[in-house]
Design an enzyme around this catalytic site. Structure first.
Site, PDB file in Angstrom:
ATOM      1  N   LYS A 132       0.836  -1.217   0.000  1.00 43.15           N
ATOM      2  CA  LYS A 132       0.000   0.000   0.000  1.00 43.15           C
ATOM      3  C   LYS A 132       0.861   1.254   0.000  1.00 43.15           C
ATOM      4  O   LYS A 132       0.485   2.277  -0.579  1.00 43.15           O
ATOM      5  CB  LYS A 132      -0.941  -0.006   1.211  1.00 43.15           C
ATOM      6  N   LYS A 212      -3.831  -9.942  -7.384  1.00 46.99           N
ATOM      7  CA  LYS A 212      -4.983 -10.338  -6.562  1.00 46.99           C
ATOM      8  C   LYS A 212      -6.157  -9.427  -6.917  1.00 46.99           C
ATOM      9  O   LYS A 212      -5.953  -8.232  -7.152  1.00 46.99           O
ATOM     10  CB  LYS A 212      -4.586 -10.145  -5.089  1.00 46.99           C
ATOM     11  N   LYS A 215     -10.035  -3.788  -5.000  1.00 49.35           N
ATOM     12  CA  LYS A 215     -10.687  -2.544  -5.409  1.00 49.35           C
ATOM     13  C   LYS A 215      -9.655  -1.590  -5.993  1.00 49.35           C
ATOM     14  O   LYS A 215      -9.883  -0.931  -6.993  1.00 49.35           O
ATOM     15  CB  LYS A 215     -11.363  -1.882  -4.195  1.00 49.35           C
TER      16      LYS A 215
HETATM   17  P1  TYM Z   1     -10.760  -6.108   2.936  1.00 53.25           P
HETATM   18  O1  TYM Z   1     -11.836  -5.113   3.050  1.00 53.25           O
HETATM   19  O2  TYM Z   1      -9.614  -5.808   2.037  1.00 53.25           O
HETATM   20  O3  TYM Z   1     -11.350  -7.503   2.462  1.00 53.25           O
HETATM   21  C1  TYM Z   1     -12.390  -8.162   3.155  1.00 53.25           C
HETATM   22  C2  TYM Z   1     -12.134  -9.652   3.123  1.00 53.25           C
HETATM   23  O4  TYM Z   1     -12.050 -10.129   1.778  1.00 53.25           O
HETATM   24  C3  TYM Z   1     -10.842 -10.867   1.608  1.00 53.25           C
HETATM   25  N1  TYM Z   1     -10.348 -10.668   0.232  1.00 53.25           N
HETATM   26  C4  TYM Z   1     -10.044 -11.638  -0.622  1.00 53.25           C
HETATM   27  N2  TYM Z   1     -10.087 -12.982  -0.502  1.00 53.25           N
HETATM   28  C5  TYM Z   1      -9.712 -13.723  -1.577  1.00 53.25           C
HETATM   29  N3  TYM Z   1      -9.288 -13.179  -2.745  1.00 53.25           N
HETATM   30  C6  TYM Z   1      -9.241 -11.835  -2.913  1.00 53.25           C
HETATM   31  N4  TYM Z   1      -8.850 -11.312  -4.066  1.00 53.25           N
HETATM   32  C7  TYM Z   1      -9.628 -11.005  -1.813  1.00 53.25           C
HETATM   33  N5  TYM Z   1      -9.689  -9.673  -1.630  1.00 53.25           N
HETATM   34  C8  TYM Z   1     -10.137  -9.485  -0.376  1.00 53.25           C
HETATM   35  C9  TYM Z   1      -9.887 -10.285   2.620  1.00 53.25           C
HETATM   36  O5  TYM Z   1      -8.832 -11.177   2.923  1.00 53.25           O
HETATM   37  C10 TYM Z   1     -10.799 -10.036   3.792  1.00 53.25           C
HETATM   38  O6  TYM Z   1     -10.962 -11.199   4.562  1.00 53.25           O
HETATM   39  N6  TYM Z   1      -7.880  -5.601   6.967  1.00 53.25           N
HETATM   40  C11 TYM Z   1      -9.098  -6.217   6.496  1.00 53.25           C
HETATM   41  C12 TYM Z   1     -10.344  -5.796   7.269  1.00 53.25           C
HETATM   42  C13 TYM Z   1     -10.264  -5.949   8.754  1.00 53.25           C
HETATM   43  C14 TYM Z   1     -10.351  -7.160   9.459  1.00 53.25           C
HETATM   44  C15 TYM Z   1     -10.283  -6.806  10.853  1.00 53.25           C
HETATM   45  C16 TYM Z   1     -10.450  -8.498   9.066  1.00 53.25           C
HETATM   46  C17 TYM Z   1     -10.169  -4.947   9.659  1.00 53.25           C
HETATM   47  N7  TYM Z   1     -10.178  -5.439  10.940  1.00 53.25           N
HETATM   48  C18 TYM Z   1     -10.312  -7.782  11.830  1.00 53.25           C
HETATM   49  C19 TYM Z   1     -10.484  -9.476  10.077  1.00 53.25           C
HETATM   50  C20 TYM Z   1     -10.407  -9.099  11.438  1.00 53.25           C
HETATM   51  C21 TYM Z   1      -9.284  -5.829   5.045  1.00 53.25           C
HETATM   52  O7  TYM Z   1      -8.696  -4.922   4.573  1.00 53.25           O
HETATM   53  O8  TYM Z   1     -10.235  -6.512   4.402  1.00 53.25           O
END
Ligand code: TYM
Length: 345
Positions: A132, A212, A215
């Site tokens: 990032k 991957k 967004k």
């Molecule tokens: P975020 O918003 O990027 O994504 C939400 C969830 O989707 C999964 N994900 C994917 N899985 C498979 N292939 C992909 N291309 C893909 N893109 C996204 C992510 O792994 C995630 O599970 N940091 C986290 C949010 C968060 C969180 C937490 C998660 C904040 N606090 C506490 C668990 C526990 C995030 O950015 O997710």
């Protein structure tokens, strides 16, 4: 009243509560754009399948989303959209808590406390921070650096044991285990060490076939994509790059479109496509058309329900407010314990 093993009498309600206690599950999603099929296959579908086995809490993590450039004017809209899409996909608010992170300020309070247990060196090694930071060269802020500590606070505030996520978040959950261990060793046993749980689609690749799905890379299909847009996006998706002409045999093993088929098509379709791609009986356009039809079929009810909720958001707002109230109670209790162990109040 019920007689316990030690001979004491306990109210029936108490015994029932102990015997039905489920493990706490916590996960989150950022309101940083439309929810895409990577989120859906990698996380949300798994969340839905776990609803009955765990005591589930899901957060729309807006404080995480402000660590990169965003438009404050559309933040509330994005929060509602994220919640609505998750609910429409099957995250039933009657069987879990859904809430917005910033409605429970204890998240940032605990994050500050955990900061003083987290060595900078560990955060510098976080792959997502490095990625990032590269993508947001002009805005490498402290929040972006500290992001995994806030994520740890999210989980520990509710004493989360199980954290279902995609592969990109594994390193963050490993860190949360380390921080929980440090806290317990320094101040006394309070937090469980959270374990991550992966789905059968831990890393969905984007339509570029190289990165991957995310967004920020604009290589995604959203859960509320119009049917024509799904076809338009898929028709440009990268396939087996060695297959230059229609008559060349293809290799499904290295084709991202074929991988996506595994999540949207039936076993017999998969077998047929696999065979006919290798023998060049079927071309990439035909293969994409089948995927597009199946994807449109699966996503149509989610899109329909999402739009219904988004256009009349009172129910979603209600769900989020109720969720925040429930979480606030749990969070206040945890913070009392944290402060007491740390000699703070
Ligand atoms: P975020 O918003 O990027 O994504 C939400 C969830 O989707 C999964 N994900 C994917 N899985 C498979 N292939 C992909 N291309 C893909 N893109 C996204 C992510 O792994 C995630 O599970 N940091 C986290 C949010 C968060 C969180 C937490 C998660 C904040 N606090 C506490 C668990 C526990 C995030 O950015 O997710």
């Amino acid at each position: 009243m019920i007689k316990c093993m030690n001979g004491r009498l306990k109210p029936f309600r108490y015994v029932l509560q102990i015997t039905t206690m489920k493990k706490r599950l916590f996960s989150g999603i950022q309101p940083s754009g439309e929810v895409h099929i990577g989120n859906y296959l990698g996380a949300i579908k798994n969340w839905i399948s776990l609803l009955d086995d765990y005591d589930c809490i899901f957060s729309i993590v807006d404080y995480h989303a402000i660590t990169i450039e965003y438009d404050p004017g559309i933040m509330q809209e994005r929060i509602i959209n994220a919640a609505a899409t998750n609910i429409a996909a099957g995250l039933d608010p009657d069987r879990c808590i859904i809430f917005v992170q910033s409605q429970v300020p204890e998240h940032t309070e605990l994050a500050w406390i955990l900061n003083s247990l987290t060595p900078m060196g560990i955060l510098e090694r976080m792959t997502q921070f490095k990625d990032k930071a590269q993508q947001n060269e002009k805005n490498i802020n402290v929040g972006l650096f500290d992001y995994p500590v806030l994520q740890t606070a999210d989980i520990l505030l509710y004493k989360g044991c199980t954290v279902p996520i995609g592969e990109d978040q594994v390193q963050h959950v490993e860190l949360s285990r380390e921080i929980a261990r440090k806290f317990n060793a320094r101040y006394g046993d309070l937090f469980p060490e959270p374990q991550h749980l992966l789905s059968n689609a831990p890393r969905i690749m984007g339509l570029d076939g190289k990165n991957k799905m995310s967004k920020s890379m604009n290589n995604y299909i959203s859960l509320i994509e119009e049917p024509e847009a799904i076809w338009k996006k898929l028709s440009r998706a990268v396939t087996d790059e060695n297959r230059k002409r229609r008559d060349d045999p293809g290799n499904p093993d290295i084709c991202n479109v074929y991988t996506l088929h595994k999540y949207f098509s039936t076993d017999s379709e998969l077998d047929r496509i696999n065979k006919e791609c290798r023998s060049a009986e079927i071309g990439c356009v035909d293969c994409k058309r089948i995927l597009s039809d199946n994807m449109i079929k699966e996503l149509a009810p989610i899109r329909e329900k999402s739009l219904e909720l988004i256009n009349n958001p009172a129910n979603v707002i209600d769900t989020l407010n109720t969720g925040a109230e429930k979480c606030k109670k749990i969070a206040e209790e945890t913070m009392k314990e944290v402060r007491s162990l740390m000699g703070l109040r």
